[in-house]
Every structure is written in structure tokens, then in C-alpha cells.
Design a protein around this motif. Sequence first.
Motif, PDB file in Angstrom:
ATOM      1  N   ALA A  33       0.623  -1.236   0.049  1.00  0.00           N
ATOM      2  CA  ALA A  33       0.055  -0.050   0.000  1.00  0.00           C
ATOM      3  C   ALA A  33       0.785   1.220   0.064  1.00  0.00           C
ATOM      4  CB  ALA A  33      -0.809   0.094   1.432  1.00  0.00           C
ATOM      5  N   TYR A  34       1.960   1.269   0.874  1.00  0.00           N
ATOM      6  CA  TYR A  34       2.882   2.369   0.719  1.00  0.00           C
ATOM      7  C   TYR A  34       3.457   2.817  -0.347  1.00  0.00           C
ATOM      8  CZ  TYR A  34       2.755   3.941   5.877  1.00  0.00           C
ATOM      9  OH  TYR A  34       2.293   4.308   6.935  1.00  0.00           O
ATOM     10  N   ARG A  35       3.860   1.712  -0.971  1.00  0.00           N
ATOM     11  CA  ARG A  35       4.625   1.771  -2.383  1.00  0.00           C
ATOM     12  C   ARG A  35       3.531   2.402  -3.502  1.00  0.00           C
ATOM     13  NH1 ARG A  35       6.764  -3.207  -1.338  1.00  0.00           N
ATOM     14  NH2 ARG A  35       5.155  -4.500  -2.929  1.00  0.00           N
ATOM     15  N   GLN A  36       2.371   1.857  -3.339  1.00  0.00           N
ATOM     16  CA  GLN A  36       1.263   2.525  -4.451  1.00  0.00           C
ATOM     17  C   GLN A  36       1.126   4.216  -4.080  1.00  0.00           C
ATOM     18  OE1 GLN A  36      -2.538   0.721  -4.315  1.00  0.00           O
ATOM     19  NE2 GLN A  36      -3.084   1.334  -6.241  1.00  0.00           N
ATOM     20  N   MET A  37       0.828   4.095  -2.862  1.00  0.00           N
ATOM     21  CA  MET A  37       0.567   5.646  -2.429  1.00  0.00           C
ATOM     22  C   MET A  37       1.547   6.576  -2.647  1.00  0.00           C
ATOM     23  SD  MET A  37      -1.935   5.451   0.980  1.00  0.00           S
ATOM     24  CE  MET A  37      -0.636   4.454   1.786  1.00  0.00           C
ATOM     25  N   LYS A  38       2.902   6.069  -2.561  1.00  0.00           N
ATOM     26  CA  LYS A  38       4.105   6.940  -2.664  1.00  0.00           C
ATOM     27  C   LYS A  38       4.337   7.240  -4.205  1.00  0.00           C
ATOM     28  CE  LYS A  38       7.514   6.172   0.442  1.00  0.00           C
ATOM     29  NZ  LYS A  38       8.125   5.306   1.313  1.00  0.00           N
ATOM     30  N   ILE A  39       4.179   6.111  -4.952  1.00  0.00           N
ATOM     31  CA  ILE A  39       4.380   6.635  -6.371  1.00  0.00           C
ATOM     32  C   ILE A  39       3.159   7.325  -7.062  1.00  0.00           C
ATOM     33  CG2 ILE A  39       4.029   5.242  -8.672  1.00  0.00           C
ATOM     34  CD1 ILE A  39       5.552   2.860  -7.276  1.00  0.00           C
ATOM     35  N   VAL A  40       1.800   7.168  -6.558  1.00  0.00           N
ATOM     36  CA  VAL A  40       0.912   8.114  -7.232  1.00  0.00           C
ATOM     37  C   VAL A  40       1.046   9.542  -6.714  1.00  0.00           C
ATOM     38  CG1 VAL A  40      -1.544   8.468  -6.944  1.00  0.00           C
ATOM     39  CG2 VAL A  40      -0.777   6.233  -7.348  1.00  0.00           C
ATOM     40  N   SER A  41       1.526   9.508  -5.295  1.00  0.00           N
ATOM     41  CA  SER A  41       1.755  10.776  -4.689  1.00  0.00           C
ATOM     42  C   SER A  41       2.943  11.688  -5.237  1.00  0.00           C
ATOM     43  CB  SER A  41       2.181  10.737  -3.126  1.00  0.00           C
ATOM     44  OG  SER A  41       0.949  10.241  -2.712  1.00  0.00           O
ATOM     45  N   ILE A  42       3.869  11.302  -5.707  1.00  0.00           N
ATOM     46  CA  ILE A  42       5.104  11.635  -6.372  1.00  0.00           C
ATOM     47  C   ILE A  42       4.861  12.115  -7.692  1.00  0.00           C
ATOM     48  CG2 ILE A  42       7.451  11.098  -7.192  1.00  0.00           C
ATOM     49  CD1 ILE A  42       7.798   9.306  -4.857  1.00  0.00           C
ATOM     50  N   ALA A  43       4.196  11.138  -8.383  1.00  0.00           N
ATOM     51  CA  ALA A  43       3.625  11.680  -9.911  1.00  0.00           C
ATOM     52  C   ALA A  43       2.606  12.780  -9.787  1.00  0.00           C
ATOM     53  CB  ALA A  43       3.207  10.377 -10.544  1.00  0.00           C
ATOM     54  N   LEU A  44       1.728  12.838  -8.789  1.00  0.00           N
ATOM     55  CA  LEU A  44       0.806  14.012  -8.906  1.00  0.00           C
ATOM     56  C   LEU A  44       1.277  15.248  -8.457  1.00  0.00           C
ATOM     57  CD1 LEU A  44      -2.474  12.221  -7.330  1.00  0.00           C
ATOM     58  CD2 LEU A  44      -2.109  12.948  -9.873  1.00  0.00           C
ATOM     59  N   LEU A  45       2.503  15.173  -7.521  1.00  0.00           N
ATOM     60  CA  LEU A  45       2.790  16.370  -6.811  1.00  0.00           C
ATOM     61  C   LEU A  45       3.845  17.010  -7.839  1.00  0.00           C
ATOM     62  CD1 LEU A  45       2.325  15.427  -2.880  1.00  0.00           C
ATOM     63  CD2 LEU A  45       1.025  16.994  -4.427  1.00  0.00           C
ATOM     64  N   ARG A  46       4.612  16.023  -8.431  1.00  0.00           N
ATOM     65  CA  ARG A  46       5.406  16.686  -9.366  1.00  0.00           C
ATOM     66  C   ARG A  46       4.770  17.354 -10.450  1.00  0.00           C
ATOM     67  NH1 ARG A  46       6.608  18.874 -13.159  1.00  0.00           N
ATOM     68  NH2 ARG A  46       8.379  18.346 -14.701  1.00  0.00           N
ATOM     69  N   PHE A  47       3.931  17.088 -10.951  1.00  0.00           N
ATOM     70  CA  PHE A  47       3.200  17.885 -12.065  1.00  0.00           C
ATOM     71  C   PHE A  47       2.125  18.984 -11.488  1.00  0.00           C
ATOM     72  CE2 PHE A  47       4.849  13.901 -14.145  1.00  0.00           C
ATOM     73  CZ  PHE A  47       5.442  14.637 -15.187  1.00  0.00           C
ATOM     74  N   PHE A  48       1.564  18.709 -10.061  1.00  0.00           N
ATOM     75  CA  PHE A  48       0.320  19.699 -10.117  1.00  0.00           C
ATOM     76  C   PHE A  48       0.652  20.144  -8.575  1.00  0.00           C
ATOM     77  CE2 PHE A  48      -1.251  16.475 -12.849  1.00  0.00           C
ATOM     78  CZ  PHE A  48      -1.482  17.122 -13.871  1.00  0.00           C
TER      79      PHE A  48
END
Length: 513
Positions: free
Chosen positions: A463-478
Amino acid sequence: MDINIVSAMLYSMALVLVALSIAFVLLLLKIFTGKSLRTSKYPPVHGTVFGQIIYFSRLYDYQTGVARRSPTFRLLAPDQSEIYTVDTRNVEHILKTKFEEYTKGEYNIDIAKDLFGEGIFAVDGDKWRKQRKVASFEFATRVLRDFSCCVFRKNAAKLVKVVEELSAASEIFDMQDILMRCTLDSIFKVGFGVELNCLEGSSKEGRVFMKAFDEANALIYWRYVDPSWKLKRLLNIGSEARLRNNIKLINNFVDQLIRTKRNQLPAQRERNDKEDILSRFLLESEKDPENMNDKYLRDVILNFMIAGKDTSANTLSWFLYMLCKHPLVQQKIFDEIKEVIGDQVSEANADYFVEKITDLVLDRMYYLHATLTETLRLYPAVPADGRCAEADDVLPDGFHVKKGDGVYFLAYSMGRMHNIWGEDAEDFKPERWLKDGIFQNESPFKFVAFNAGPRICLGKDFAYRQMKIVSIALLRFFRFRLADETRPVTYKVMFTLHIDNGLHLHAVPRLAA
């Protein structure tokens, strides 16, 4: 109208009223008889389980208020007492010290089995051990870790593109719905080896399934406060009729999935391709086809569904909500992304950028990890959970428990207890998890978002891997902000902590660093 007909109708209504009155009195007698109300050995009583219907829309905050006055308290049910606690000693007692003496219990199983059947979250004993053994082996493999990270990165890139289109059109969007579709795609690919494509909107069946599953989740939870649910189920009316229709939709969808996977299994065996979890269970089912039949597999799927879709999507939704309320935290995470990934953060192509989110990157994102954990402390994916006593017992705080009583730990309330987290317990403060910039774990009996003891969540790291990957991608771009700062954001009461009516956001593109 004929006077005789009117008299007959009035007589019938009177009989119904008398029958209902008698039933109500009998229910009260059953609730209050034999519950040791006059002794202080047992936790103080704060009403009945059915009384929760009055506070249902804000149930977890109501429980928090009661727990501040009485850290362990009782609500009375017809056949037993339901004990609620925020005492960490009691939590460790039921989840670890006396693990074998506290089970799911017939009361909880009876409520949940129509949806979750005999899946891992709804059973005990050998049935639980068998599923736990297969699942724990799968989660421990490097194959699943690598495969899941690949899926998470791919879907994170898709998610960025979906938000990009909405941002370019200056549209307000429901981020929770988008995250639910993203995590649904991920769990279907990782868990069941199926490309659902729900995020991009091409799977109508997937959207229907998700809606039916979420509604069934809420309707099952309603049974805890509805004294008439068994009668409504028998008559197939009201909430139980809606539940039955949703479960029918769910079963049809899952049955088709199982048939598809069975047909694919011979080819997978030839290629030694068993990346997904369902394939592992299908292979195991060949050893015991009588017990590990299609119904068993359906239960496995739906239990992994609630673990893989709801928990991650809910947490990411509350996480983004808290970042909107705390823009400095949002900026700190972006600064950490730049620091850890370096020059690659300037890459404007989402597909290319997500490939840079490696295991090493994830391991170094201490502040992001702390922020996700702080979100889970205040908004645990499963806000309340518990067990049932198989024998009379005494809890560490001195209160007695009778055989058959439920003992529930209130994760949502525990995150707000000053005696557990300090005077700033209700503040959103990721720094509480860091020491010299490095993330520090707390006792799982204090931070119970992933359960604890032998039943601690197998998918925690997943769960942490999924949440961190999604968070990094979203916050990098927006950068994200709430569409309406004045609109109250609260939860919907169900097994998992959904945001009620969604999370409506604006996304502002970040300029390349």
C-alpha cells in the motif's frame, strides 16, 4: 366505504400496532437483561447499538467524544455487549496477547458474510490461516514487488494525463472518484491479472462494478445500527433489496473474471507466468477443488478488493485534502521530490518521469512517508475494527468481558486521543513521525491503521509503495487546491473511510523545475 370494511381495517391496524409494541418490548428486555448493569466490573454503558442511528452521519466523532470521557465503554446489543476501547493496552491484549481467544465472532460474520463471504477479513481458524499462508507467500515474492511497482508506475502516468486534461480545461473534478478508478485498475492487474481500464473510462462494466461494490459496503455497515435488517432481508425490501441487487451485480462480474482466469491458466502454466495473486489461488484450488471452489475464489477477490482499492484510494484522498488545507506541507513534499530525484524532476513527460520512481527513491522519501502516515493516523482507512471474546476475560484496564461480547478498537478516535499522541493529537503534523529527518515507526497498538498482531495487514508495504508512487507523480506535475474552501469535507460511514460526496479539486500545473 362500508362500515364493516372500515372496522376490519382498523382492527388489522390495531393488531399490527400491538404486535409491533410487543416486539419492541421483547427487544428491550433482550437488550437489557443479563448485562450486569449494576456492577462497575464491566465498562460503563452509553446506550444501545441501535441508538447509534441518531449519530450515524457523524458516528466516529460521536464515538471519539464518548471515548474521551470513558476510554472503554459499552453499547448494549440483543445477545451481547459491544465494548469499545481506545486503550492501547486493551488493543494489544485482543490482537496479540490473547489472539486465539478473540475471533471475528458470529455477530460480525453474520452481518458481513453476504458481501465478504469467507474471505480473509471475515473468517478465523484454519480458513484464515490457509488464505493468509497463500497470500503471505505471494506478498513476500520479489516477482509481485517488481510487477506491482511496474503497474503502479504505469497507472500513475495515466492518472497524471487524466488530471492534465481536466486542469487544461480548468475543470473542477472529484479526485476521490478518479483515485478509486486508478486503484481499481491497479488491484485488478496486480491481484487478478486483468486490464480493467476503468481510469480512462473505457470500462463501463468496471464503473458499474465499482459503484455496486461501494454501495454494498455502505449498506452492509448499516446493518450494525438497523434492528430490522434481518426482516428486511427476508422480505427483500428497503436497504436489503438494494443490497441484494448490488451483490448480484458484483457476483456476476466476479464470476466472469474467475471463468476468464481459469481459461487463461493453462497458457500461464506453460509460460510459468503467475504474477498475479488470483493465479496463485487458482493453482492452490486444484489441490482442494471441493473447498476452494468458485465461491471461495469470489470471496478471496472481494476481500482483496476492499484491501487494494478502498484503503489506498481513501488514504490518498484524505492525503490530498490535508495538503490542500496545509499548502506548506504540499510544498515540502515537492521540495523532497526535487531533492531525491534530482534533475529528473524537470522531465515533463509523465511516462518517462514515473520510471525514475525507483525503490531507492521510495525508500528516501521520508517526509512523504511521514505525511501519508500522519494522514492514516487521523483518517485511518478502517476507522473501527474488533474481535469477539470466546471466553470470559479481564482486559488490562480492569474491565471484565463476557463470552460473546464484542471488543472494538476505535482507530479514528485513537488518533485524536491526547493521552496517546499528546496535546497536539488533533493537529496534522507530519513532523511527529521524523527524528533528525528520518522516519520513525510507532507501536502498531498505538498506530493501528494496519491492524496489529498476527492479523497485521500483509499489504502494508504494498500500500505504501502504491500511495508513494501516485503521490510523487501527482505532486511533481500539479499543485492542488480545494474547489470550494467553505464546503465542509467529512466522511461517509461504512467499513472504509470514504469522503462523503467526493473530493472536489482544482489542479494547477507546475512549471518545469
